[in-house]
Design an enzyme around this catalytic site. Structure first.
Site, PDB file in Angstrom:
ATOM      1  N   CYS A   1       1.038   3.448   3.117  1.00 43.14           N
ATOM      2  CA  CYS A   1       1.640   2.912   4.168  1.00 43.14           C
ATOM      3  C   CYS A   1       3.200   2.680   3.870  1.00 43.14           C
ATOM      4  O   CYS A   1       4.209   2.919   4.779  1.00 43.14           O
ATOM      5  CB  CYS A   1       1.132   1.356   4.437  1.00 43.14           C
ATOM      6  SG  CYS A   1      -0.787   1.219   4.263  1.00 43.14           S
TER       7      CYS A   1
ATOM      8  N   CYS B   1       1.048  -1.134  -0.049  1.00 44.97           N
ATOM      9  CA  CYS B   1       0.014   0.052  -0.140  1.00 44.97           C
ATOM     10  C   CYS B   1       1.062   1.332   0.257  1.00 44.97           C
ATOM     11  O   CYS B   1       1.716   1.379   0.808  1.00 44.97           O
ATOM     12  CB  CYS B   1      -0.871  -0.112   1.096  1.00 44.97           C
ATOM     13  SG  CYS B   1      -1.409   1.650   1.887  1.00 44.97           S
TER      14      CYS B   1
END
Ligand SMILES: *[C@@H]1O[C@H](CO)[C@@H](O)[C@H](O)[C@H]1NC(C)=O
Ligand SMILES: *[C@@H]1O[C@H](CO)[C@@H](O)[C@H](O)[C@H]1NC(C)=O
Length: 467
Positions: A395, A392
């Protein structure tokens, strides 16, 4: 200093015993189950959780938040498109909350764009200026070009050797400025096996674990009692430094999870998206019963991480106090105000009376200590590489920033002598340098930990209303 600071040995030795003793948690109120061990003296050292809370929440947190909103600190340059070096990167997550919106070139202040190059080369430029003056009138400039290259290489090598992190090449065409204020760290829906793989490789392969201990795939999940004990047994066998390393990683993990619980996506429909605190999510990660006693330890490790980074900030003050240091964005009045705010913040950090004493790290015989420090560095660098495997993007961004921030803190703590020598070394190449990217990462990473400590207060009061 030694008497005032918490000695790490005590902290760790008692810490582990306490971990083992506290495995059987009694059932009680919800707040108690998360925070019962997160109170009082931090593993019997002179720092207690309450003093850290008061210091952070009242003094440091508000100043830091203000600083992080300034242009200098909100733009972070990172390469989010590096391939994962360890396994084949399957999906680049399709979750739209994972997307990172890079800045358009026009959105980044001119001063920052041009400066990220200039700044990192500041040291060698100083020398080049001298050299140029000497060579004035010289016919052959190729020598100078060669020297220049040698200097740059030397500088690069020097810097690399000190680093605890693999840093992104800021001049790569893939590196982009990201506005951190527009891309906050919050719940993205990125979880499950993919996310676990990241933390598993960090804990399993990059925390000096001497042998494989069976753990559940989800590193935040509860251990079975037996496995839990077995897991902490390997920690007992490690030297203090390696245990400290584990606690830092665990603290970082805890901090990230506090954020995800505090900025949980509560409402997601066509007319609104709403992020806020989710107590259930918090409990699943930190409640002693739900995590078989793990949760409170994770929170204690968060405080440990806080102390380490705070210590680094107090040590690095001389670097920022130099007259020549500027938070350069091209707006002189504002830059000056921000520098004052930064120094004020660092003085507050320095005033914390219960600083952690890192001198007991790496104190074995000289060779052993050097070897250990090297291991520490290599392992930490490897962790920073793992961040390129986070599926992600959002992230990944925050993972990179926070590992780089912690890496920079470690670099500072282990460069004490070079930093102390700074004000005197004017003409020669200063032996301690931080790039803009490292500075931005250091303060934003600490901003995350500081926010986590602040958030714990909110969760504490929310949980006191739950049974
Ligand atoms: C680096 O991390 C990878 C992925 O977890 C692991 O396979 C490798 O052994 C690590 N290397 C070092 C030097 O720690
Ligand atoms: C809060 O988190 C729990 C556990 O992750 C989840 O099941 C629940 O739906 C969340 N609550 C809200 C309001 O989103």
């Amino acid at each position: 200093m030694t008497t005032m600071g918490c000695t790490i040995k005590l902290l760790l030795l008692l810490g582990v015993t306490q971990l083992l003793n506290s495995m059987d948690s009694s059932s009680s109120t919800a707040a108690h189950r998360c925070f019962c061990q997160v109170t009082g003296h931090l593993d019997d050292c002179t720092c207690d959780v309450e003093s850290i809370d008061a210091f952070n929440n009242m003094q440091l947190f508000p100043k830091l938040q203000k600083l992080l909103k300034s242009d200098y600190f909100r733009f972070y340059k990172a390469n989010l498109n590096k391939p994962c070096p360890f396994w084949s990167d399957n999906s680049h997550c399709g979750l739209k909350d994972c997307a990172v919106k890079p800045c358009k070139p026009s959105e980044v202040p001119e001063g920052i764009k041009s400066n990220s190059y200039k700044y990192s080369k500041e040291a060698s430029n100083d020398l080049l200026e001298c050299e140029k003056a000497e060579n004035l009138g010289a016919v052959d400039s190729s020598l100078s070009e060669e020297t220049r290259q040698a200097l740059l290489d030397w500088n690069r090598h020097d810097d690399e050797a000190d680093r605890f992190c693999v840093v992104d090449d800021e001049e790569s065409p893939d590196a982009q400025f990201v506005d951190l204020l527009l891309n906050p760290e919050r719940f993205t829906g990125y979880k499950g096996p993919q996310a676990w793989q990241i933390w598993n490789s960090v804990y399993e392969e990059n925390c000096f674990k001497p042998y494989t201990v069976k753990r559940p795939l989800n590193p935040m999940a509860a251990y079975r009692e037996k496995d839990g004990r077995a897991f902490y047994r390997w920690l007992e066998g490690l030297c203090v430094e390696k245990r400290a390393f584990f606690r830092l990683v665990s603290g970082l993990h805890a901090s990230i999870n506090v954020h995800l619980s505090a900025r949980y996506l509560l409402n997601d429909n066509w007319f609104e998206k709403k992020w806020g605190r989710n107590i259930t999510e918090f409990q699943q990660r930190f409640d002693a019963d739900m995590t078989k006693g793990e949760g409170p330890k994770r929170l204690r490790n968060l405080y440990f991480l806080y102390l380490i980074e705070l210590r680094a900030l107090s040590k690095v003050l001389p670097f920022f106090e130099r007259r020549s240091f500027k938070l350069y964005t091209g707006q002189p009045a504002q830059d000056q105000r921000n520098k004052e705010l930064l120094l004020e913040l660092l003085h507050v950090a320095k005033s914390f009376p219960l600083h952690f004493d890192e001198t007991s790290l790496f104190t074995g015989n000289k060779e052993e200590a050097a070897k250990l420090k090297e291991d520490f560095k290599l392992t930490f660098r490897n962790i920073s590489r793992i961040m390129d495997c986070v599926g992600c993007f959002k992230c990944r961004l925050w993972g990179k920033l926070q590992t780089q921030g912690l890496g920079t803190a470690l670099k500072i703590l282990f460069s004490e002598r070079q930093i102390e020598a700074l004000p005197k070394s004017r003409s020669t190449l200063p032996s301690f340098q931080l790039t803009r990217q490292e500075i931005v990462a250091l303060f934003n990473a600490f901003g995350r930990i500081s926010t986590s400590i602040r958030e714990l207060e909110n969760f504490r009061s929310l949980l006191s209303k739950v049974h």
